[in-house]
Design a protein around this motif. Sequence first.
Motif, short mmCIF file in Angstrom:
data_model
loop_
_atom_site.label_atom_id
_atom_site.label_comp_id
_atom_site.label_asym_id
_atom_site.label_seq_id
_atom_site.Cartn_x
_atom_site.Cartn_y
_atom_site.Cartn_z
N LEU A 6 0.86 -1.18 0.00
CA LEU A 6 0.00 0.00 0.00
C LEU A 6 0.89 1.22 0.00
O LEU A 6 1.77 1.37 0.86
CB LEU A 6 -0.90 0.00 1.24
CG LEU A 6 -1.98 1.08 1.29
CD1 LEU A 6 -3.00 0.86 0.19
CD2 LEU A 6 -2.66 1.07 2.65
N THR A 7 0.69 2.08 -0.96
CA THR A 7 1.49 3.30 -1.04
C THR A 7 0.67 4.48 -0.52
O THR A 7 -0.56 4.44 -0.47
CB THR A 7 1.93 3.57 -2.48
OG1 THR A 7 0.77 3.68 -3.33
CG2 THR A 7 2.81 2.45 -3.00
N LEU A 8 1.37 5.51 -0.14
CA LEU A 8 0.74 6.75 0.31
C LEU A 8 1.15 7.85 -0.65
O LEU A 8 2.33 8.20 -0.73
CB LEU A 8 1.16 7.09 1.74
CG LEU A 8 0.62 8.39 2.34
CD1 LEU A 8 -0.90 8.36 2.39
CD2 LEU A 8 1.21 8.64 3.72
N ASN A 9 0.19 8.31 -1.43
CA ASN A 9 0.47 9.31 -2.46
C ASN A 9 1.59 8.84 -3.39
O ASN A 9 2.49 9.60 -3.75
CB ASN A 9 0.84 10.66 -1.83
CG ASN A 9 -0.31 11.20 -0.99
OD1 ASN A 9 -1.47 11.11 -1.38
ND2 ASN A 9 0.01 11.76 0.18
N GLY A 10 1.54 7.55 -3.75
CA GLY A 10 2.44 7.01 -4.74
C GLY A 10 3.75 6.45 -4.22
O GLY A 10 4.53 5.90 -5.00
N GLU A 11 4.02 6.56 -2.89
CA GLU A 11 5.26 6.03 -2.33
C GLU A 11 4.96 4.98 -1.27
O GLU A 11 3.96 5.09 -0.55
CB GLU A 11 6.09 7.16 -1.72
CG GLU A 11 6.58 8.18 -2.74
CD GLU A 11 7.46 9.24 -2.11
OE1 GLU A 11 7.82 9.08 -0.92
OE2 GLU A 11 7.79 10.22 -2.80
N LYS A 12 5.83 3.97 -1.15
CA LYS A 12 5.63 2.89 -0.20
C LYS A 12 5.56 3.43 1.22
O LYS A 12 6.35 4.26 1.63
CB LYS A 12 6.77 1.86 -0.29
CG LYS A 12 6.59 0.70 0.68
CD LYS A 12 7.79 -0.23 0.70
CE LYS A 12 7.65 -1.27 1.79
NZ LYS A 12 8.84 -2.13 1.92
#
Length: 557
Positions: free
Chosen positions: A328-334
Amino acid sequence: MLAKERNTTFKAEENPNIFRVENRDAVDFDEAAGTNNSAKKYYLTTAIPYMNGAPHAGHALEIVQADALARMQRFIGKEVVFQTGSDDHGMKNRNTAAKEGLEVREFIKKNAQLFLSLYKQLDISYTDFIHTSDEQKHYPGAQLMRKRLQDAGDIYKKSYTGLYCEGCEAMKLEKDLVDGHCPDHPGKQLQEIQEENYFFRLSKYKDQIKNLIESDEYRIEPEIRKNEILAFLEKAEDVSFSRQKNKMPWGIPVPGDDEHVMYVWCDALTNYITGQGFGRNDDWQKSWPADLHIVGKDILRFHAAFWPAMLLSAKLPLPKTLLAHGHLTLNGEKMSKSTGNVIDPSEVIEKYGRDAFVFNLLYDVSLNADGDFSVSRLENVYNSMLIGAWGNLVNRVISLCKKYGIEKGIAHSSIQKEWESLTQNQDFETFFETIEKKYLQNFDLQGYLQERYKYVQAANELITKEEPWKKYKDEATREQAIQTLEFLLYVVKNLSILSAPILTQGFDKMKNILGYEEMAQIDTSRDLDPELVGKALKTREFSVKLEPEILYQRIEN
């Protein structure tokens, strides 16, 4: 199999340095080992997270996915054992405890409580919780596992030099690195280690494991992870199985060698059977082999190579399926505690509610791929789908039925044809009967929710098209309006039942809103009478005691 009321608490031991989580939602199998019906038994596990910090939304993803699968299996009549736990040993936990000025057991206990609190918020229906620092429950089985490997001639001692990643609690080869760093923990400096340790003969079993995976006797999902582990097995080498106690004192002692503690694999991986009794009694044979291990893709090789090799060496059955989900990424980052790219799931749940958070994760993130999380996306899904579509349907149907004194749901044949045209001729009974084959065998929770949402949309189309509030005012069309609303009560009843394994808080509300006795008995947090759900769905005429209330509240920013 009976499940008792779950109330997870810490139990104080005579030794204040030992703590244990007791889960009183324990599973009560028949006393004789092997009497459990294997066709109905379903044992699934999650990976056990390190207790080196508070949980983030990435941790929540796996436990939410596992809980949904456990509840779905109960929904179709399976007897479910659902185990999770905590990985307590290792340098990472010990060093972080030292930085916070805490004794390591107190540090582990503090963080474990954060995970348990999150699981309570998420209404996680686990039956067993295992701590790897539990000297009574876990240590005996871990040490027995090592003895079996040693008896098989698969443990030996050698000196070596290598690069160690504290974040992974694993040795790294040069070919695994990206720009000289671990790809999963680029912010952590690798440590060069020179010491004499015990090793396990992984290479001895690599061909056998490869054949088991290729034949799907040990099923690895998704296909991309299956191919990844097959490539790894081509060149798999023996793995370190201990650490010197003077360098890492926080671990399970190696029997017969006071200078070493067990390394991660024989400790952490063995939790899947020690939690069920291995090393203490024969109860583990009632649930083992596991039907499903759910783990993150970053720990694939440990579960798809190391673990089956250990089981083969110990002459124990292999689990049936390993599902390695994406990140699951947050705003595209891990999301990662070590990089600081995290979001506190407890705060999100407190604001938007458990169902909004769970539905967003399961609807947006396939179990077979990475997914991205953002609060703005959650708000959109919550407002448009749970409130705008499902909540609005419930509110309109229940309010109108209450207003007009309608106290029965009836699947009128006169409306059935129109309903079938809206739902492409698939009835609720058929949908229910295909859940296992169509969705669970492929771990397609996303597909299940998408299909159910089509029914919600169809019901909204029906009520908008028929306009029963207008037809009721005219004596000539009043009966048609009543029949439409009675049919929609039948639809809402069945859509509520189909929501039971996922939207647990909403379903509890729907029990009160509808006042339908058969539905009140459905509780996917524990094993169900296999006939119960099917019977409730198939009921085409039933009485209700309506109590209108708002299903999901809109959040004002």
